[in-house]
Motif scaffolding. Structure first.
Motif, mmCIF file in Angstrom:
data_model
loop_
_atom_site.group_PDB
_atom_site.id
_atom_site.type_symbol
_atom_site.label_atom_id
_atom_site.label_comp_id
_atom_site.label_asym_id
_atom_site.label_seq_id
_atom_site.Cartn_x
_atom_site.Cartn_y
_atom_site.Cartn_z
ATOM 1 N N LEU A 27 60.479 1.474 9.788
ATOM 2 C CA LEU A 27 61.026 2.569 9.227
ATOM 3 C C LEU A 27 60.215 3.708 8.966
ATOM 4 C CD1 LEU A 27 63.848 3.706 8.341
ATOM 5 C CD2 LEU A 27 63.402 2.677 6.038
ATOM 6 N N LEU A 28 60.331 4.695 9.581
ATOM 7 C CA LEU A 28 59.612 5.995 9.424
ATOM 8 C C LEU A 28 60.367 7.128 8.744
ATOM 9 C CD1 LEU A 28 57.884 6.062 13.020
ATOM 10 C CD2 LEU A 28 57.527 4.558 10.935
ATOM 11 N N ALA A 29 59.814 8.027 8.080
ATOM 12 C CA ALA A 29 60.656 9.012 7.683
ATOM 13 C C ALA A 29 59.824 10.055 7.175
ATOM 14 C CB ALA A 29 61.545 8.761 6.538
ATOM 15 N N ASP A 30 60.460 11.458 7.028
ATOM 16 C CA ASP A 30 59.949 12.590 6.441
ATOM 17 C C ASP A 30 60.486 12.661 5.101
ATOM 18 O OD1 ASP A 30 58.555 15.506 7.049
ATOM 19 O OD2 ASP A 30 60.412 15.513 5.748
ATOM 20 N N THR A 31 59.503 12.792 4.173
ATOM 21 C CA THR A 31 60.029 12.821 2.710
ATOM 22 C C THR A 31 60.480 13.832 2.180
ATOM 23 O OG1 THR A 31 57.791 13.132 1.751
ATOM 24 C CG2 THR A 31 58.281 10.883 2.103
ATOM 25 N N GLU A 32 60.278 14.902 3.037
ATOM 26 C CA GLU A 32 60.868 16.186 2.552
ATOM 27 C C GLU A 32 62.503 16.383 3.061
ATOM 28 O OE1 GLU A 32 58.032 19.061 3.768
ATOM 29 O OE2 GLU A 32 56.360 18.227 2.259
ATOM 30 N N ALA A 36 64.879 9.979 9.252
ATOM 31 C CA ALA A 36 64.082 8.802 9.561
ATOM 32 C C ALA A 36 64.513 8.300 11.005
ATOM 33 C CB ALA A 36 64.653 7.948 8.421
ATOM 34 N N ILE A 37 63.663 7.494 11.324
ATOM 35 C CA ILE A 37 63.545 6.784 12.437
ATOM 36 C C ILE A 37 63.371 5.377 12.260
ATOM 37 C CG2 ILE A 37 62.294 6.393 14.734
ATOM 38 C CD1 ILE A 37 61.899 9.193 15.046
ATOM 39 N N LEU A 38 64.225 4.451 12.981
ATOM 40 C CA LEU A 38 63.874 3.007 12.949
ATOM 41 C C LEU A 38 63.555 2.333 14.358
ATOM 42 C CD1 LEU A 38 63.861 0.443 11.033
ATOM 43 C CD2 LEU A 38 66.470 0.583 11.537
ATOM 44 N N GLU A 47 72.624 -4.711 8.638
ATOM 45 C CA GLU A 47 73.167 -4.477 7.453
ATOM 46 C C GLU A 47 72.000 -4.226 6.283
ATOM 47 O OE1 GLU A 47 77.692 -6.138 7.077
ATOM 48 O OE2 GLU A 47 75.934 -7.647 6.910
ATOM 49 N N ARG A 48 71.144 -5.026 6.463
ATOM 50 C CA ARG A 48 69.999 -4.888 5.703
ATOM 51 C C ARG A 48 69.271 -3.518 5.802
ATOM 52 N NH1 ARG A 48 64.101 -7.661 7.570
ATOM 53 N NH2 ARG A 48 64.861 -5.823 8.887
ATOM 54 N N ASP A 49 69.013 -3.230 6.978
ATOM 55 C CA ASP A 49 68.184 -1.914 7.188
ATOM 56 C C ASP A 49 69.038 -0.908 6.850
ATOM 57 O OD1 ASP A 49 66.360 -3.733 8.423
ATOM 58 O OD2 ASP A 49 67.023 -2.925 10.575
ATOM 59 N N ALA A 50 70.180 -0.925 6.978
ATOM 60 C CA ALA A 50 71.278 0.413 6.649
ATOM 61 C C ALA A 50 71.242 0.307 5.126
ATOM 62 C CB ALA A 50 72.677 0.121 6.933
ATOM 63 N N LYS A 51 71.198 -0.778 4.263
ATOM 64 C CA LYS A 51 71.053 -0.841 2.859
ATOM 65 C C LYS A 51 69.785 -0.174 2.401
ATOM 66 C CE LYS A 51 71.658 -3.609 -1.210
ATOM 67 N NZ LYS A 51 72.106 -4.934 -1.554
ATOM 68 N N ILE A 52 68.520 -0.402 2.839
ATOM 69 C CA ILE A 52 67.280 0.016 2.711
ATOM 70 C C ILE A 52 67.510 1.605 2.981
ATOM 71 C CG2 ILE A 52 64.924 0.240 3.091
ATOM 72 C CD1 ILE A 52 65.058 -2.793 4.055
ATOM 73 N N SER A 63 67.590 5.384 15.950
ATOM 74 C CA SER A 63 67.201 4.127 16.213
ATOM 75 C C SER A 63 66.918 3.675 17.427
ATOM 76 C CB SER A 63 68.275 3.173 15.457
ATOM 77 O OG SER A 63 69.478 3.082 16.328
ATOM 78 N N ILE A 64 65.655 3.556 17.594
ATOM 79 C CA ILE A 64 65.020 3.333 19.030
ATOM 80 C C ILE A 64 64.418 2.177 19.306
ATOM 81 C CG2 ILE A 64 64.326 5.816 18.558
ATOM 82 C CD1 ILE A 64 61.430 5.063 18.236
ATOM 83 N N ASN A 65 64.418 1.783 20.577
ATOM 84 C CA ASN A 65 64.071 0.550 20.986
ATOM 85 C C ASN A 65 62.583 0.870 21.939
ATOM 86 O OD1 ASN A 65 65.819 -1.769 20.472
ATOM 87 N ND2 ASN A 65 67.251 -0.362 21.436
#
Length: 254
Positions: A27-32, A36-38, A47-52, A63-65
């Motif tokens: 999980l990567l994100a810009d804090t400003e 995010a990208i997963l 469901e775990r990932d969506a909750k986080i 969400s990328i492969n």
């Protein structure tokens, strides 16, 4: 000891793990901007990932492969349902369904950050490596593992192409870049370009030696491939095994 590049203050990074398939998701994100990208989500843990993502107040953009996986079903389709507005991403060469297809040289942006797409086929035709140059990190999928590499005996595998992909597009990165694979089976979290150039037991060989090694691994047929590939060709939205259809029945109908 090689010195790593320090992550930017506005760059968020979290490594996640699936114990069944030994898959790492990132999980990567810009804090400003909170975009995010997963990378490489697993359907069992969507469901775990969506909750986080929700708990952290982030907005999933992509969400990328790294490729069309054979050992687990991607979570990209379910995540689109759980987090409306997000898009699934895979390479054009994978010939799989997605909202957005990428190719060598493309750039994915999230907030102030950028991720370069590098085509690294060999394990499959559609394998790519995602590189965040400013952060000194790259996500290598199954192309390059920690002290190993993806198999090349099925799903369009080609050892010559894999060798060239690693040496031309991963080992060409700066030595201190950290590399994050799609899997590890020994509890190791990451590696570096320099480590793999020095210690990878396969990819430190000549191309001819590498091809000989890969052509004689005699590996077992992948246990999950007959379940994973049909679903992964359609973004993990269809062709699901009965247990997954039941688990996400209400989500997939929304």
């Amino acid at each position: 000891m090689i010195k790593h590049i320090r992550l930017s203050e506005n760059f968020f990074f979290k490594q996640l793990f699936d114990r069944v398939s030994c898959t790492y998701s990132y999980l990567l994100a810009d804090t400003e901007s909170k975009e995010a990208i997963l990378v490489d989500p697993v359907i069992d843990l969507a469901e775990r990932d969506a909750k986080i993502i929700d708990n952290l107040g982030l907005k999933l953009k992509y969400s990328i492969n790294t490729h069309m996986h054979a050992d687990h079903i991607t979570g990209t389709g379910v995540l689109k349902k759980l987090l409306p507005g997000s898009q699934s991403v895979i390479s054009t060469a994978s010939q799989a369904l997605a909202d957005k297809h990428v190719a060598h040289g493309d750039i994915l942006e999230f907030g102030n950050h950028k991720m370069e797409v590098r085509a690294t086929p060999g394990h499959t035709n559609g394998c790519v490596t995602y590189v965040c140059h400013e952060q000194g990190i790259a996500f290598t999928g199954d192309t390059l593992l920690i002290r190993g590499c993806g198999r090349t005996d099925f799903q369009e595998g080609n050892p010559e192409r894999l060798y060239d992909s690693v040496h031309n597009h991963i080992f060409s990165l700066p030595d201190n870049f950290r590399l994050f694979p799609a899997h590890d089976y020994n509890g190791i979290l990451d590696t570096t370009v320099l480590e793999e150039k020095k210690f990878n037991p396969r990819l430190t060989k000549t191309k001819e030696e590498f091809v000989e090694i890969m052509n004689n691994l005699n590996l077992a047929y992948p246990a999950q491939i007959d379940k994973a590939l049909p679903a992964n060709k359609v973004c993990g939205l269809y062709n699901l095994p009965p247990e997954m259809e039941e688990k996400y029945k209400s989500v997939l109908k929304s």
